[in-house]
Design a protein around this motif. Structure first.
Motif, short mmCIF file in Angstrom:
data_model
loop_
_atom_site.label_atom_id
_atom_site.label_comp_id
_atom_site.label_asym_id
_atom_site.label_seq_id
_atom_site.Cartn_x
_atom_site.Cartn_y
_atom_site.Cartn_z
N ARG A 117 14.74 68.39 1.56
CA ARG A 117 13.45 67.52 1.72
C ARG A 117 13.93 66.24 2.77
NH1 ARG A 117 12.02 64.13 -3.15
NH2 ARG A 117 13.85 63.31 -2.55
N THR A 120 14.67 66.72 6.28
CA THR A 120 13.55 67.10 6.98
C THR A 120 12.65 66.02 7.19
OG1 THR A 120 13.53 69.33 6.04
CG2 THR A 120 11.34 68.81 6.83
N CYS A 121 12.49 65.23 6.10
CA CYS A 121 11.42 64.05 6.43
C CYS A 121 11.98 62.93 7.22
CB CYS A 121 11.02 63.49 4.91
SG CYS A 121 10.12 64.83 4.06
N LEU A 124 11.89 62.80 10.90
CA LEU A 124 10.58 62.14 11.55
C LEU A 124 11.00 60.74 12.29
CD1 LEU A 124 8.05 62.80 8.87
CD2 LEU A 124 8.11 63.70 11.18
N MET A 136 5.01 58.39 8.19
CA MET A 136 4.96 59.54 8.08
C MET A 136 6.20 60.26 7.14
SD MET A 136 4.51 60.47 12.16
CE MET A 136 4.00 59.37 13.15
N ILE A 137 7.11 59.61 7.02
CA ILE A 137 8.13 59.85 6.14
C ILE A 137 7.66 59.98 4.58
CG2 ILE A 137 10.38 59.18 5.13
CD1 ILE A 137 10.90 58.18 8.04
N CYS A 140 5.48 62.97 4.02
CA CYS A 140 6.51 64.17 4.14
C CYS A 140 6.95 64.18 2.89
CB CYS A 140 7.67 64.15 5.08
SG CYS A 140 8.58 65.39 5.29
N LYS A 141 7.55 63.29 2.11
CA LYS A 141 8.38 63.22 0.91
C LYS A 141 7.52 63.61 -0.12
CE LYS A 141 12.62 61.07 1.85
NZ LYS A 141 13.42 59.89 1.52
N ARG A 143 4.61 65.29 0.00
CA ARG A 143 3.86 66.52 0.24
C ARG A 143 5.09 67.71 -0.30
NH1 ARG A 143 1.21 64.82 5.63
NH2 ARG A 143 -0.86 63.93 4.76
N ALA A 144 6.13 67.47 0.17
CA ALA A 144 7.25 68.14 -0.13
C ALA A 144 7.45 68.17 -1.65
CB ALA A 144 8.71 67.90 0.62
#
Length: 163
Positions: A117, A120-121, A124, A136-137, A140-141, A143-144
Motif C-alpha cells: 500500500r 503503491t501510494c 504517485l 492523491m496519496i 490512495c491510502k 481507499r486501500a
C-alpha cells in the motif's frame, strides 16, 4: 537544484508526519457510525461493501479546487481513521480466532500489504513529481486501507458466525 531540494524536504516532512496522523487518530463516533451503517445496509458480504468507500471523503473533498491541499488531505484522513480502526478491530478478532500457524500467515500478509500500500501510494509522488500528489496519496491510502479493512472484516465475521 533549489526546487528539487525543496520538494525533497517537503516530501520527507510529509512522510515523517504521516504515520502519526494515520496511526493515532481515532475516528469521530459519527463518522464511524456512518460507515458502519453503510456497511451493515449492504446485502451479502464484503463484495458489496466497497460502495461504502468514500462516503465521508468524497463529499468533503468534492470542491478540491476551492480547498487547500491540507483540507483535501484532512477529508481523506478523516475517513482513513474509520477504516484503520475497522481494520485493526477485524485483525485483532481474526488473530484471536486463528491457530498459531494461521496467525503467523496473517501477520505476514499484513506486513506485505502495508508495504505494498505504502509503495503503491507513494509512487504517485514520484510520478507527478511534486507536492500536488499529496492529496492523491491521502486518497490512495484511505481507499486501500478501506479495501483491506473490508477484506479482513469478511474473515472476522465468518469466524464470528462459526461460533
Amino acid at each position: 537544484m533549489g526546487h528539487a531540494v525543496t520538494r525533497i524536504f517537503a516530501f520527507l516532512a510529509l512522510l515523517l508526519a504521516a504515520p502519526a496522523s494515520f496511526a493515532q487518530d481515532k475516528p469521530a463516533p459519527k463518522d464511524a457510525a456512518a460507515i458502519e451503517k453503510c456497511v451493515k445496509g449492504k446485502s451479502g458480504r464484503h463484495w458489496n461493501w466497497e460502495s461504502c468507500i468514500g462516503i465521508l471523503s468524497e463529499p468533503c473533498s468534492r470542491d478540491e479546487g476551492g480547498l487547500t491541499d491540507r483540507q483535501v488531505i484532512d477529508c481523506y484522513d478523516r475517513e482513513l481513521a474509520v477504516w484503520d480502526d475497522m481494520l485493526n478491530t477485524s485483525y485483532q478478532a481474526l488473530l484471536k480466532a486463528l491457530d498459531s500457524d494461521q496467525q503467523e500467515k496473517l501477520r505476514d500478509m499484513q506486513r506485505v500489504w502495508i508495504a505494498s500500500r505504502d509503495k503503491t501510494c507513494e509512487f504517485l509522488y514520484h510520478y507527478f513529481q511534486g507536492i500536488m500528489a499529496n492529496p492523491m496519496i491521502a486518497a490512495c491510502k484511505s481507499r486501500a486501507t478501506a479495501r483491506q479493512a473490508l477484506y479482513l472484516r469478511g474473515f472476522a465475521e465468518d469466524v464470528r458466525d462459526r461460533k
